[in-house]
Every structure is written in C-alpha cells, then in structure tokens.
Design a protein around this motif. Structure first.
Motif, short mmCIF file in Angstrom:
data_model
loop_
_atom_site.label_atom_id
_atom_site.label_comp_id
_atom_site.label_asym_id
_atom_site.label_seq_id
_atom_site.Cartn_x
_atom_site.Cartn_y
_atom_site.Cartn_z
N THR A 216 0.84 -1.20 0.00
CA THR A 216 0.00 0.00 0.00
C THR A 216 0.87 1.24 0.00
OG1 THR A 216 -0.08 -0.04 2.42
CG2 THR A 216 -1.85 -1.18 1.23
N ALA A 217 0.26 2.37 -0.25
CA ALA A 217 1.00 3.64 -0.26
C ALA A 217 1.53 3.95 1.13
CB ALA A 217 0.09 4.76 -0.75
N THR A 218 2.73 4.50 1.20
CA THR A 218 3.33 4.86 2.48
C THR A 218 2.91 6.24 2.94
OG1 THR A 218 5.28 5.66 1.30
CG2 THR A 218 5.32 3.37 2.05
N ALA A 219 2.28 7.01 2.06
CA ALA A 219 1.81 8.35 2.41
C ALA A 219 0.52 8.60 1.62
CB ALA A 219 2.86 9.41 2.04
N PRO A 220 -0.32 9.53 2.13
CA PRO A 220 -1.61 9.78 1.47
C PRO A 220 -1.49 10.13 -0.01
CG PRO A 220 -1.55 10.82 3.63
CD PRO A 220 -0.16 10.32 3.37
N ASP A 221 -0.43 10.86 -0.40
CA ASP A 221 -0.29 11.29 -1.79
C ASP A 221 0.68 10.42 -2.58
OD1 ASP A 221 1.88 12.07 -0.34
OD2 ASP A 221 2.09 14.04 -1.30
N ALA A 222 1.11 9.31 -1.98
CA ALA A 222 2.08 8.44 -2.65
C ALA A 222 1.36 7.30 -3.35
CB ALA A 222 3.08 7.89 -1.64
N ALA A 223 1.99 6.79 -4.39
CA ALA A 223 1.43 5.66 -5.12
C ALA A 223 1.78 4.36 -4.39
CB ALA A 223 1.99 5.63 -6.54
N PRO A 224 0.91 3.37 -4.46
CA PRO A 224 1.21 2.10 -3.82
C PRO A 224 2.38 1.41 -4.50
CG PRO A 224 -0.74 1.91 -5.19
CD PRO A 224 -0.38 3.37 -5.12
N GLY A 225 3.04 0.54 -3.79
CA GLY A 225 4.17 -0.18 -4.35
C GLY A 225 3.74 -1.11 -5.47
N ALA A 226 4.72 -1.48 -6.29
CA ALA A 226 4.43 -2.38 -7.40
C ALA A 226 4.04 -3.76 -6.87
CB ALA A 226 5.66 -2.49 -8.30
N VAL A 227 3.07 -4.36 -7.54
CA VAL A 227 2.57 -5.67 -7.12
C VAL A 227 3.17 -6.74 -8.02
CG1 VAL A 227 0.53 -7.12 -6.88
CG2 VAL A 227 0.42 -4.70 -6.26
N ASP A 228 3.79 -7.74 -7.40
CA ASP A 228 4.34 -8.88 -8.13
C ASP A 228 3.19 -9.85 -8.39
OD1 ASP A 228 5.43 -11.41 -8.76
OD2 ASP A 228 7.34 -10.82 -7.87
N PRO A 229 2.83 -10.12 -9.65
CA PRO A 229 1.71 -11.01 -9.94
C PRO A 229 1.83 -12.39 -9.29
CG PRO A 229 2.41 -9.86 -11.91
CD PRO A 229 3.44 -9.57 -10.87
N THR A 230 3.04 -12.94 -9.33
CA THR A 230 3.25 -14.26 -8.72
C THR A 230 3.03 -14.21 -7.22
OG1 THR A 230 4.86 -14.85 -10.44
CG2 THR A 230 4.87 -16.17 -8.41
N LEU A 231 3.60 -13.19 -6.60
CA LEU A 231 3.45 -13.04 -5.16
C LEU A 231 1.99 -12.80 -4.79
CD1 LEU A 231 4.81 -12.86 -2.40
CD2 LEU A 231 5.18 -10.41 -2.79
N ALA A 232 1.29 -12.01 -5.62
CA ALA A 232 -0.12 -11.74 -5.36
C ALA A 232 -0.94 -13.03 -5.44
CB ALA A 232 -0.65 -10.72 -6.36
N ALA A 233 -0.66 -13.85 -6.47
CA ALA A 233 -1.40 -15.11 -6.62
C ALA A 233 -1.14 -16.04 -5.44
CB ALA A 233 -0.99 -15.80 -7.92
N VAL A 234 0.12 -16.13 -5.03
CA VAL A 234 0.47 -16.97 -3.88
C VAL A 234 -0.20 -16.43 -2.62
CG1 VAL A 234 2.35 -17.74 -2.38
CG2 VAL A 234 2.65 -17.74 -4.87
N GLY A 235 -0.25 -15.10 -2.51
CA GLY A 235 -0.88 -14.49 -1.34
C GLY A 235 -2.35 -14.82 -1.25
N VAL A 236 -3.05 -14.73 -2.38
CA VAL A 236 -4.48 -15.03 -2.40
C VAL A 236 -4.72 -16.49 -2.04
CG1 VAL A 236 -6.51 -15.26 -3.88
CG2 VAL A 236 -5.09 -13.22 -4.03
N VAL A 237 -3.91 -17.39 -2.62
CA VAL A 237 -4.05 -18.81 -2.30
C VAL A 237 -3.81 -19.06 -0.82
CG1 VAL A 237 -3.06 -21.11 -2.66
CG2 VAL A 237 -3.45 -19.61 -4.61
N GLY A 238 -2.80 -18.38 -0.26
CA GLY A 238 -2.50 -18.54 1.16
C GLY A 238 -3.64 -18.06 2.05
N ILE A 239 -4.25 -16.93 1.68
CA ILE A 239 -5.37 -16.40 2.45
C ILE A 239 -6.56 -17.35 2.39
CG2 ILE A 239 -7.07 -14.54 2.57
CD1 ILE A 239 -4.87 -12.64 1.58
N VAL A 240 -6.86 -17.84 1.19
CA VAL A 240 -7.99 -18.76 1.03
C VAL A 240 -7.76 -20.03 1.83
CG1 VAL A 240 -9.22 -20.22 -0.63
CG2 VAL A 240 -8.66 -17.86 -1.23
#
Length: 303
Positions: A216-240
């Motif tokens: 997520t963004a570190t400040a209100p006007d900052a852009a969120p960090g880049a999302v790694d698709p592989t890491l995101a997929a693994v994260g969703v599977v882990g949460i489920v």
C-alpha cells in the motif's frame, strides 16, 4: 467442560471428514477479487469491494446453512457430502437470510451509534481541556455501547444453528440463540474466547499476507508499491487456504458445542439415520430443550 469436549470432538471430525473444508475453500475463493482489486485504480478497487460486499450479503446465508448442515451430520456420526451442503443451504436459505439481514442491521446500527459516541466523547474531551477524569467520563457512553454490541452479538451467535439443527424460523432462531446463550453463560464465554482467538489468527494471517502481497502507499499522496503477480497469486491462495482451515475448525467447533448445549444425541440414540431428528422432531425437543423459549431446559449443565 462443553468447550473441552467440543474441541476434542472437532479435531476428530475434521480428520475423518475433510470434505467439510471444500465449501469454505469455495467461499474463500470468492474473496479473491477483493484482494486482486487492490492492484487496480482506487475507484475501481472501491467499486469491486462494494460489489463483493453485496454478493457476500446474499451468499453467506447459503454457505452458513449448508456448512452447519454438513457439520451437524458429521457431529451426529454420519457421513456428510457436498450434496448435503447444497440441500441444506437451499432449504434453510430464506430463514437464514432473514435472520442474517436482521442481525446485520442491528450490528450496523450499533456500530454507527458507537462511532458517533466516540466522536462526541472526543469533542467533549477536547472542549473540557483534557485530563484523566474527563477522559474517563467521556469514555463511559462509548464503552457501554461497545459492551452492548458484544453482548448482543454473543447472544445471537447461534441463530444459524437453531435454524438448521432445530428447524426454527428466522425470528425464532434468533430467540432460541438468545435463550441457549442466556442459560449457558459460563460455557458460552469459554466458547467465545476460543472463537475470538481463532478468528484473530485468521485475521492476522490474512492481514500479514495481504500486506506482503499487495503493498500500500506509504503516504496519502504516494502511489502504492508495485505488485508482483506471482506473489499476489500466492498471497491469495494462502489467504484462502488459511481461511478454509481455521474457518472449518471454528464452524465444526461451533456446531459440536451447540449440540452439546442443547443435548442433541448421536444417530445411535435416535431413529433417524441421516443425522436429523426422527419423525420431523427438531433436535433438542426430546432432550427436554423445548422451543425458542426453552431457557431452563437449554441450561442443562455444560460442565
């Protein structure tokens, strides 16, 4: 105690019938769009989250009923199945939806009241110039409302069990939950402590994985960090997976615990062979628990 007995029985049931985890995996998968939406534009993400909230409002009662039906079969000593999940979810859907909507509305109203009370308490604290005495006085109303919220949510926590296991309607299911909780306060407090710990583990695990997979963004006007698709997929599977495992445990635990409180016996004790009462009799009626107002009988010793 009922809590200890239920914990032991829950572990054996899940080991014997892992099919109980399957519906929870499906329910957890429905959350995937909400997490993946974090990688999109904030407006799109908010729209997806709102849409999923609406979906959950109507889907949750079906899953709730089906899961309780499966767990009730297993707790009664029967083999359960996904067909049973679909059948019970469909048959009890309207009653569960009505009760769920009512409980949701009450919870939302109390949540709004608490938010307003906290805001007013903060204003009163600031206007009075601060101080410990002022803080204590300002916190009284918000704390009372929080206590009321917790008490109400605890009292109605078994409405789904009453609807599915004892064949009550929406309103009677809520009344029955209140009666059973009121008659077994000590045991229910122990149950809620276990449920809170389990729920806390689920929430902590999901939050940790979400933070790692979806920066997520570190400040209100900052852009969120880049999302790694592989890491995101693994994260969703882990949460489920985590949600299904711990959610399955808590669901079966709640059913075994409720059956213990209302005196529902195993299939060997009854004529019915499918985990349901014989001749259409609701669970607990022949155990002396009565209907929605059976306070005294529901309060048999849980220890």
């Amino acid at each position: 105690m009922a809590v200890v007995r239920s914990l032991k029985r829950t572990l054996s049931i899940l080991a014997e019938q892992p099919v109980l985890f399957v519906p929870l995996l499906l329910l957890g998968a429905l959350q995937a769009p909400s997490y993946l939406a974090n990688t999109l534009d904030p407006i799109v993400s908010a729209a997806v989250s709102l849409g999923m909230t609406v979906v959950y409002l109507f889907v949750t009662p079906f899953f709730h009923g089906g899961l309780i039906g499966m767990a009730n079969d297993a707790a009664a000593g029967d083999r359960t199945s996904l067909d049973r999940f679909l059948t019970v979810g469909r048959e009890r859907y309207l009653s569960l939806l009505g009760a769920y909507a009512l409980v949701y509305a009450v919870a939302t109203a109390l949540g709004v009241a608490i938010t307003i009370a906290v805001f007013l308490a903060f204003l009163a604290y600031s206007a009075a110039g601060g101080g410990i005495a002022v803080a204590v006085g300002a916190a009284i109303v918000p704390l009372l409302l929080i206590a009321v919220y917790l008490a109400v949510m605890a009292a109605v926590s078994f409405y789904g069990h009453a609807i599915v296991i004892e064949d009550h309607g929406a309103i009677d299911g809520i009344k029955r939950s209140v009666a059973v909780v009121r008659a077994n306060l000590a045991a229910v407090v122990g149950y809620l402590l276990v449920a809170l710990v389990g729920g806390g583990l689920v929430g902590a695990a999901a939050a940790a994985v979400s933070l790692l997979a979806f920066p997520t963004a570190t400040a209100p006007d900052a852009a969120p960090g880049a999302v790694d698709p592989t890491l995101a997929a693994v994260g969703v599977v882990g949460i489920v997976a985590a949600t299904a495992l711990l959610g399955g445990f808590l669901l079966v635990f709640s059913v075994v615990f409720y059956r213990d409180l209302v005196g529902a016996g195993s299939t060997e004790d009854r004529e019915g062979a499918d985990g349901r009462p014989a001749s259409g009799t609701a669970w607990g009626d022949d155990a002396g628990t009565g209907g929605a107002e059976g306070d005294g009988a529901a309060g048999r010793s849980a220890d």
